[in-house]
Enzyme design. Structure first.
Site, PDB file in Angstrom:
ATOM      1  N   HIS A 162     -10.131   6.556   5.952  1.00  0.00           N
ATOM      2  CA  HIS A 162      -8.816   6.287   5.353  1.00  0.00           C
ATOM      3  C   HIS A 162      -8.201   7.607   4.913  1.00  0.00           C
ATOM      4  CE1 HIS A 162      -5.682   4.631   2.758  1.00  0.00           C
ATOM      5  NE2 HIS A 162      -5.839   3.532   3.493  1.00  0.00           N
TER       6      HIS A 162
ATOM      7  N   ARG B  15       2.031  -8.264   4.708  1.00  0.00           N
ATOM      8  CA  ARG B  15       2.676  -6.977   4.384  1.00  0.00           C
ATOM      9  C   ARG B  15       4.199  -7.075   4.335  1.00  0.00           C
ATOM     10  NH1 ARG B  15       0.560  -1.744   4.407  1.00  0.00           N
ATOM     11  NH2 ARG B  15      -1.245  -2.812   3.514  1.00  0.00           N
TER      12      ARG B  15
ATOM     13  N   ARG C 237      15.629  12.460   5.891  1.00  0.00           N
ATOM     14  CA  ARG C 237      15.853  13.304   7.060  1.00  0.00           C
ATOM     15  C   ARG C 237      15.167  14.650   6.827  1.00  0.00           C
ATOM     16  NH1 ARG C 237      16.163  17.218  10.644  1.00  0.00           N
ATOM     17  NH2 ARG C 237      17.817  16.990  12.195  1.00  0.00           N
TER      18      ARG C 237
ATOM     19  N   ASP D 136      -9.938  -3.145   6.970  1.00  0.00           N
ATOM     20  CA  ASP D 136      -9.874  -3.775   8.290  1.00  0.00           C
ATOM     21  C   ASP D 136     -11.256  -4.117   8.856  1.00  0.00           C
ATOM     22  OD1 ASP D 136      -7.093  -3.854   8.534  1.00  0.00           O
ATOM     23  OD2 ASP D 136      -7.032  -1.746   9.062  1.00  0.00           O
TER      24      ASP D 136
ATOM     25  N   ARG E 105     -10.546  -2.495  -1.497  1.00  0.00           N
ATOM     26  CA  ARG E 105     -10.208  -3.777  -0.885  1.00  0.00           C
ATOM     27  C   ARG E 105     -11.348  -4.263   0.007  1.00  0.00           C
ATOM     28  NH1 ARG E 105      -4.943  -1.915   2.191  1.00  0.00           N
ATOM     29  NH2 ARG E 105      -6.470  -0.321   2.720  1.00  0.00           N
TER      30      ARG E 105
ATOM     31  N   MET F 164     -13.703   1.963  14.627  1.00  0.00           N
ATOM     32  CA  MET F 164     -12.539   1.279  14.071  1.00  0.00           C
ATOM     33  C   MET F 164     -12.893   0.512  12.794  1.00  0.00           C
ATOM     34  SD  MET F 164      -9.998   2.158  15.484  1.00  0.00           S
ATOM     35  CE  MET F 164      -9.642   3.284  16.786  1.00  0.00           C
ATOM     36  N   GLY F 165     -11.981   0.584  11.825  1.00  0.00           N
ATOM     37  CA  GLY F 165     -12.242  -0.048  10.535  1.00  0.00           C
ATOM     38  C   GLY F 165     -12.954   0.891   9.576  1.00  0.00           C
TER      39      GLY F 165
ATOM     40  N   HIS G 170      -3.623   2.044  12.375  1.00  0.00           N
ATOM     41  CA  HIS G 170      -3.071   1.369  11.178  1.00  0.00           C
ATOM     42  C   HIS G 170      -3.545  -0.087  11.230  1.00  0.00           C
ATOM     43  CE1 HIS G 170      -0.444   0.531   7.904  1.00  0.00           C
ATOM     44  NE2 HIS G 170       0.744   0.671   8.460  1.00  0.00           N
TER      45      HIS G 170
ATOM     46  N   HIS H 245       0.825  -1.217   0.000  1.00  0.00           N
ATOM     47  CA  HIS H 245       0.000   0.000   0.000  1.00  0.00           C
ATOM     48  C   HIS H 245       0.854   1.260   0.000  1.00  0.00           C
ATOM     49  CE1 HIS H 245      -4.229   1.514   1.218  1.00  0.00           C
ATOM     50  NE2 HIS H 245      -4.220   1.062  -0.014  1.00  0.00           N
TER      51      HIS H 245
ATOM     52  N   LYS I  27     -14.087   7.243  17.765  1.00  0.00           N
ATOM     53  CA  LYS I  27     -13.601   6.755  16.463  1.00  0.00           C
ATOM     54  C   LYS I  27     -14.124   5.353  16.241  1.00  0.00           C
ATOM     55  CE  LYS I  27     -10.490   9.406  14.293  1.00  0.00           C
ATOM     56  NZ  LYS I  27      -9.157   9.637  13.741  1.00  0.00           N
TER      57      LYS I  27
HETATM   58  N1  CMC Z   1     -14.703   7.167  13.092  1.00  0.00           N
HETATM   59  C1  CMC Z   1     -15.262   8.365  13.332  1.00  0.00           C
HETATM   60  N2  CMC Z   1     -14.892   9.496  12.719  1.00  0.00           N
HETATM   61  C2  CMC Z   1     -13.901   9.382  11.810  1.00  0.00           C
HETATM   62  C3  CMC Z   1     -13.273   8.177  11.512  1.00  0.00           C
HETATM   63  C4  CMC Z   1     -13.709   7.036  12.200  1.00  0.00           C
HETATM   64  N3  CMC Z   1     -13.158   5.852  11.957  1.00  0.00           N
HETATM   65  N4  CMC Z   1     -12.338   8.366  10.587  1.00  0.00           N
HETATM   66  C5  CMC Z   1     -12.358   9.659  10.305  1.00  0.00           C
HETATM   67  N5  CMC Z   1     -13.294  10.279  11.051  1.00  0.00           N
HETATM   68  C6  CMC Z   1     -13.625  11.691  11.026  1.00  0.00           C
HETATM   69  C7  CMC Z   1     -12.582  12.463  11.815  1.00  0.00           C
HETATM   70  O1  CMC Z   1     -12.918  12.553  13.176  1.00  0.00           O
HETATM   71  C8  CMC Z   1     -12.590  13.789  11.129  1.00  0.00           C
HETATM   72  O2  CMC Z   1     -13.717  14.532  11.584  1.00  0.00           O
HETATM   73  P1  CMC Z   1     -13.599  16.100  11.903  1.00  0.00           P
HETATM   74  O3  CMC Z   1     -13.226  16.713  10.584  1.00  0.00           O
HETATM   75  O4  CMC Z   1     -14.951  16.441  12.385  1.00  0.00           O
HETATM   76  O5  CMC Z   1     -12.527  16.231  12.903  1.00  0.00           O
HETATM   77  C9  CMC Z   1     -12.857  13.429   9.673  1.00  0.00           C
HETATM   78  O6  CMC Z   1     -13.512  12.178   9.686  1.00  0.00           O
HETATM   79  C10 CMC Z   1     -11.594  13.313   8.846  1.00  0.00           C
HETATM   80  O7  CMC Z   1     -10.762  12.324   9.418  1.00  0.00           O
HETATM   81  P2  CMC Z   1      -9.235  12.473   9.751  1.00  0.00           P
HETATM   82  O8  CMC Z   1      -9.024  12.153  11.184  1.00  0.00           O
HETATM   83  O9  CMC Z   1      -8.724  13.793   9.247  1.00  0.00           O
HETATM   84  O10 CMC Z   1      -8.609  11.339   8.880  1.00  0.00           O
HETATM   85  P3  CMC Z   1      -7.095  10.944   8.839  1.00  0.00           P
HETATM   86  O11 CMC Z   1      -6.747  10.879   7.405  1.00  0.00           O
HETATM   87  O12 CMC Z   1      -6.232  11.778   9.706  1.00  0.00           O
HETATM   88  O13 CMC Z   1      -7.125   9.510   9.515  1.00  0.00           O
HETATM   89  C11 CMC Z   1      -7.564   7.261   9.835  1.00  0.00           C
HETATM   90  C12 CMC Z   1      -7.317   8.348   8.804  1.00  0.00           C
HETATM   91  C13 CMC Z   1      -7.602   5.927   9.094  1.00  0.00           C
HETATM   92  C14 CMC Z   1      -6.429   7.233  10.845  1.00  0.00           C
HETATM   93  C15 CMC Z   1      -8.898   7.511  10.534  1.00  0.00           C
HETATM   94  O14 CMC Z   1      -9.935   7.463   9.587  1.00  0.00           O
HETATM   95  C16 CMC Z   1      -9.144   6.543  11.669  1.00  0.00           C
HETATM   96  O15 CMC Z   1      -8.684   6.776  12.781  1.00  0.00           O
HETATM   97  N6  CMC Z   1      -9.887   5.411  11.401  1.00  0.00           N
HETATM   98  C17 CMC Z   1     -10.063   4.400  12.410  1.00  0.00           C
HETATM   99  C18 CMC Z   1      -8.845   3.472  12.468  1.00  0.00           C
HETATM  100  C19 CMC Z   1      -8.736   2.597  11.253  1.00  0.00           C
HETATM  101  O16 CMC Z   1      -9.695   2.000  10.808  1.00  0.00           O
HETATM  102  N7  CMC Z   1      -7.518   2.486  10.720  1.00  0.00           N
HETATM  103  C20 CMC Z   1      -7.203   1.629   9.555  1.00  0.00           C
HETATM  104  C21 CMC Z   1      -6.733   2.428   8.404  1.00  0.00           C
HETATM  105  S1  CMC Z   1      -6.768   1.615   6.834  1.00  0.00           S
HETATM  106  C22 CMC Z   1      -5.898   0.189   6.777  1.00  0.00           C
HETATM  107  C23 CMC Z   1      -4.716   0.043   7.628  1.00  0.00           C
HETATM  108  O17 CMC Z   1      -3.772   0.815   7.605  1.00  0.00           O
HETATM  109  O18 CMC Z   1      -4.749  -0.925   8.361  1.00  0.00           O
END
Ligand code: CMC
Length: 384
Positions: free
Chosen positions: A272, A350, A369, A325, A281, A268-269, A229, A194, A266
């Site tokens: 992105h 991975r 760096r 996920d 996927r 989970m799953g 992640h 990825h 948040k």
């Molecule tokens: N549940 C609730 N709200 C969410 C979620 C979620 N899972 N994901 C994003 N949001 C909201 C977030 O709070 C934000 O809202 P606001 O603008 O009001 O603050 C908005 O959507 C934009 O999200 P973000 O936090 O700016 O997104 P990011 O790109 O920084 O984070 C992420 C991406 C994957 C870390 C996040 O979506 C997240 O924490 N998801 C839950 C954990 C998860 O499923 N991770 C797996 C990622 S994919 C595969 C992998 O790597 O394994």
């Protein structure tokens, strides 16, 4: 010269070039092949070869690669001894399977004759050894957790089984059905690569110092562990269990979700960094997982129905889509895989992507760096 990057979490920043993988909202491509094509038509061994060796294998290359993996499956005694001693620490909660597989990779590095060599040939040999051994680590670890004798310690499994089937066999002692083998194989394909995700970027930063492959993979495992992640596949299933319990106690999925939204929890799953309109996927794995649930019975289907309602509510009320996920959690659960092994299984896949990136970094290296924008105290006197 320095260029200020203001995007928190480096969102949208292009941090380097790669010929391994292309991640776009509309497609995920491994070395020119689209993920749905690979999931439908390739095996994990073929995809791992594609990533590590750089091209689609012909029949002879694939046979040679499979033989190399099978020959490298068995773990050296010090790793088996470590796994035997770690059981009580798992039971007490001080050691997590992701930390254990990370430690095993470190021990393997200490024992590998090529460990201090970063030549392309040495890196290729190490990639295959780590890839071949990851399912054995997971299997032996699960045997220790379950209190059963370690399965096939001398060989690391059954030479006639595929990478996916052997992983399930080593964990349970039972050879999986063709359906479960296929689901596991496809999940490994989907998880294999990825581009500059957090763990792969970690591995490239480590490799960029000209450090070694085992160290770079160990660092990548630490990065993958986190629930933002790879740890999300376990966290997603834990959340679904919570929702199931609340439904069993007379609540509704909608009420659970309303409460989660009110608490700004948040889910989970979901979500992105790149796929804001959905992770392709996820649909592939959801379809396979649902079929497996239908073959298993009503309880498994009920779990998927809850998951599907969670997805509908997230999409309708928040416009946020499931990532891979989310279906992974439900699918592995239906297959009877213990939840704490979901992210180690992600590792087993991975590794192919990490090793490809480590080799790409070593082949055309410059130290990674970046600079930081200082926001601390103004200059002041220590006054001894
Ligand atoms: N549940 C609730 N709200 C969410 C979620 C979620 N899972 N994901 C994003 N949001 C909201 C977030 O709070 C934000 O809202 P606001 O603008 O009001 O603050 C908005 O959507 C934009 O999200 P973000 O936090 O700016 O997104 P990011 O790109 O920084 O984070 C992420 C991406 C994957 C870390 C996040 O979506 C997240 O924490 N998801 C839950 C954990 C998860 O499923 N991770 C797996 C990622 S994919 C595969 C992998 O790597 O394994």
């Amino acid at each position: 010269m320095s260029t200020a990057v203001t995007a928190k979490g480096l969102e949208g920043v292009v941090a380097g070039e790669t010929s391994i993988c292309r991640v776009e909202q509309t497609s995920l491509i491994y070395r020119g092949y689209e993920i749905a094509d690979l999931a439908a038509n390739a095996t994990f061994e073929q995809v791992a070869f594609l990533l590590i060796e750089g091209h689609k294998p012909d029949d002879a290359e694939l046979a040679r690669f499979r033989d190399e993996l099978v020959a490298n499956r068995a773990l050296p005694t010090p790793v088996i001894e470590f796994l035997k001693t770690i059981g009580p620490m798992i039971q007490s909660g001080s050691a997590a399977p992701m930390d254990i597989i990370r430690t095993c990779v470190s021990i393997l590095g200490n024992l590998d004759p090529d460990s201090q060599h970063n030549s392309p040939d040495a890196n290729l040999r190490k990639s295959k050894r780590i890839l071949a051994k990851a399912p054995t680590i997971i299997g032996h670890m699960q045997n220790v957790i379950d209190g059963r004798d370690i399965i096939a310690p001398g060989t690391g499994g059954d030479a006639n089984l595929s990478h996916a089937a052997n992983l399930l066999y080593l964990m349970t002692g039972t050879r999986p059905s063709p359906e479960y083998e296929k689901v596991m194989d496809v999940s490994l394909i989907l998880y294999a690569e990825h581009d500059f995700n957090a763990s792969t970027f970690t591995s490239r930063v480590i490799a960029g110092t000209l450090s070694d492959m085992h160290g770079a993979v160990a660092g990548a495992i630490a990065a993958l562990k986190g629930p933002l992640h790879g740890g999300a596949n376990e966290a997603a299933m834990e959340m679904l269990k919570e929702i199931q319990a609340s439904v069993a106690a007379g609540g509704t999925v909608q009420a659970f979700m309303d409460n989660a939204f009110a608490q700004k929890r948040k889910l989970m799953g979901f979500g992105h960094r790149v796929y804001k309109q959905g992770d392709h996927r996820a649909g592939i794995l959801h379809a396979l997982g649902r079929k497996a649930a239908e073959s298993k019975g009503p309880d498994a289907v009920a779990l998927f129905e809850i998951g599907e309602e969670v997805q509908r509510i997230m999409q309708d009320q928040k416009g946020i889509f499931p990532n891979v996920d989310f279906p992974c959690g439900m699918t592995y659960f239906v297959m009877g895989i213990p939840v704490p092994q979901y992210t180690p299984i992600f590792v087993a896949s991975r590794i192919s992507g990490w090793c490809a990136h480590i080799m790409e970094q070593h082949a055309n290296n410059r130290l990674i760096r970046p600079r930081a924008s200082y926001i601390g105290q103004d200059l002041r006197q220590w006054n001894p």
